[in-house]
Design an enzyme around this catalytic site. Sequence first.
Site, PDB file in Angstrom:
ATOM      1  CD  GLU A 118      -3.715  -1.651  -2.350  1.00  0.00           C
ATOM      2  OE1 GLU A 118      -4.234  -2.770  -2.444  1.00  0.00           O
ATOM      3  OE2 GLU A 118      -2.600  -1.440  -1.827  1.00  0.00           O
ATOM      4  CD  GLU A 266      -2.359  -0.132   2.407  1.00  0.00           C
ATOM      5  OE1 GLU A 266      -1.868  -1.250   2.193  1.00  0.00           O
ATOM      6  OE2 GLU A 266      -3.572   0.099   2.304  1.00  0.00           O
TER       7      GLU A 266
END
Length: 510
Positions: A118, A266
Amino acid sequence: MVGSCLFLRIILFVGVLGCRVNGLGVNWGTVASHQLPPKTTVKLLKDNGILKVKLFDADNTILDALAGTDIEVMLAVSNQELKTMTDFDKAKEWVKANVTKYTNKGGVNIKFVAVGNEPFLKAYNGSHINTTFPALKNIQNALNDAGVGDTIKATVPFNADVYDSPDKNPYPSAGKFRTDIFATMKEIVDFLAENKAPFIVNIYPFLSLYGNDDFPVDYAFFDGGKSIVDSVTGNKYTDVFDANYDTCVSALKAAGHGDMPVVVGEIGWPTDGDKMANTANAFRYYSGLLPKLAADKGTPLRPGSYIEVYMFSLFDEDSKSIDPGNFEKHWGIFTYDGQPKFPMDFSGKGENKTLVGAKDVKYLPKKWCTVNPDATDTSKLAEKMQFACNKSDCTSLGFGSSCNKLDGNGKVSYAFNMYYQMNNQDDRACDFQGLGKVTTENISQGTCNFLIQLEPPPPPPQSSSSSGSSPDSKSSSSSSSSSPSSHAYPSLSASLVGLAFIAVLTFMLV
Ligand SMILES: *[C@@H]1O[C@H](CO)[C@@H](O)[C@H](O)[C@H]1NC(C)=O
Ligand SMILES: *[C@@H]1O[C@H](CO)[C@@H](O)[C@H](O)[C@H]1NC(C)=O
Ligand SMILES: *[C@@H]1O[C@H](CO)[C@@H](O)[C@H](O)[C@H]1NC(C)=O
Ligand SMILES: *[C@@H]1O[C@H](CO)[C@@H](O)[C@H](O)[C@H]1NC(C)=O
Ligand SMILES: *[C@@H]1O[C@H](CO)[C@@H](O)[C@H](O)[C@H]1NC(C)=O
Ligand SMILES: *[C@@H]1O[C@H](CO)[C@@H](O)[C@H](O)[C@H]1NC(C)=O
């Protein structure tokens, strides 16, 4: 497991139905003070038929434990390493030490190298904006040079806040990469396409709900109740996951890659640390998600398609940063000690099945730390509790959490015990200037489990070692909490699309 599954299929003639969600993956994070031995975890994965894992680094002890299994592995270059990887020679060394060392026969079934985690999260203030693409290029080129680029792809797991829809047109079909990062996102997806690598995004409906009382609860789940209609495509959305996924598909399309495969890096639901984080909601979430995946339902923009997902996460991790919220330590589908939390049916048939727990788990002795009933001067109780909480994990004590109902003394005991366990039941860690006392009586109450920690691994043979991998909690609990593993920063992710929809939802609820 594949073999026996196929066998079952044949003897039971269940031909068309999958035996389990096709290629269900899980994130294996390691930001915990005490961890199961990697071999125990690998056994747990196999026992539950989990065929894919996503790691947050390239921990050699984990790779060694995975060697010789069929489990597909996604390794990772951490955000801290991104800058170093802008040097091609360093990237080649990384690939040699952490990838090709393991790709021999009987080695590790590596499929992906995640470059960063991220990295473009708004909370990082653009720190990785100039290094991510060069690092990605270098890692993929190093894989190509090493002759493994056909089977091992480098890609970047992005937070869902890399894209959004404009306020005036807050629909999935209007999805675009954020303007401040559009140029680099375009370079990245062009490069991914050239190398036939997928786009990876993490999607969190829980975060849409967290701290946002206006968000329609049912829309975070998959069992209907609320829906919205995309005004451009006419597509109807009954859950925020589909809406978010399709916003991603639209953003890719706007960048010239409408057909690029999208992997969900995720996805999951935490079970403690917030009023919406509990096993009932996690059960409801996965009970909707797993059958949807098993049926290859896809989304309105990609109907009937298989969606590859990695659940977040395998275990609870007590050393994670709670910057995003108290729930951050509780994402596991298993508890810290590898035991199932709620029924889950990986076949996607929605049956009331229990996952297989970790076997032969070694615990510390059955001893707890509690408030000493004989203590006379209790004026320091609050301060000692604060100290214990600062250095351990009291996230279950908060509002809406599993231990919130304890009385005052119960809460102090909870804190004392967490600190005591964190410190491997060292007697000195239950002193608190005479306020604490060791007991052999299980002082758990109701939903609140006063846990016994795992036995730490034996100390390394050389006393001079300073590897930092020992779970001696006194030092590791604070240092590892700054570890980047798993989203340690507020994930705005799903809430973006979610939020954008709220206004609309108010008018359009069907
Ligand atoms: C391999 O990965 C580990 C852990 O992610 C990292 O610390 C190490 O520096 C890497 N090795 C090389 C040679 O880059
Ligand atoms: C980003 O900026 C904010 C405000 O300036 C600061 O509080 C935060 O620590 C910064 N984060 C990082 C990762 O640099
Ligand atoms: C990234 O590069 C741009 C343009 O060269 C520069 O303005 C910016 O400060 C750089 N950002 C970082 C975090 O280094
Ligand atoms: C699932 O099964 C367990 C025992 O196997 C039982 O205690 C529980 O009530 C069942 N749950 C549901 C939702 O049927
Ligand atoms: C606990 O941590 C907070 C914030 O870091 C600090 O202000 C406080 O002094 C600490 N309390 C104790 C008793 O250690
Ligand atoms: C203590 O009791 C709780 C609840 O009664 C139970 O779930 C837990 O397993 C027990 N712990 C140990 C170590 O026996």
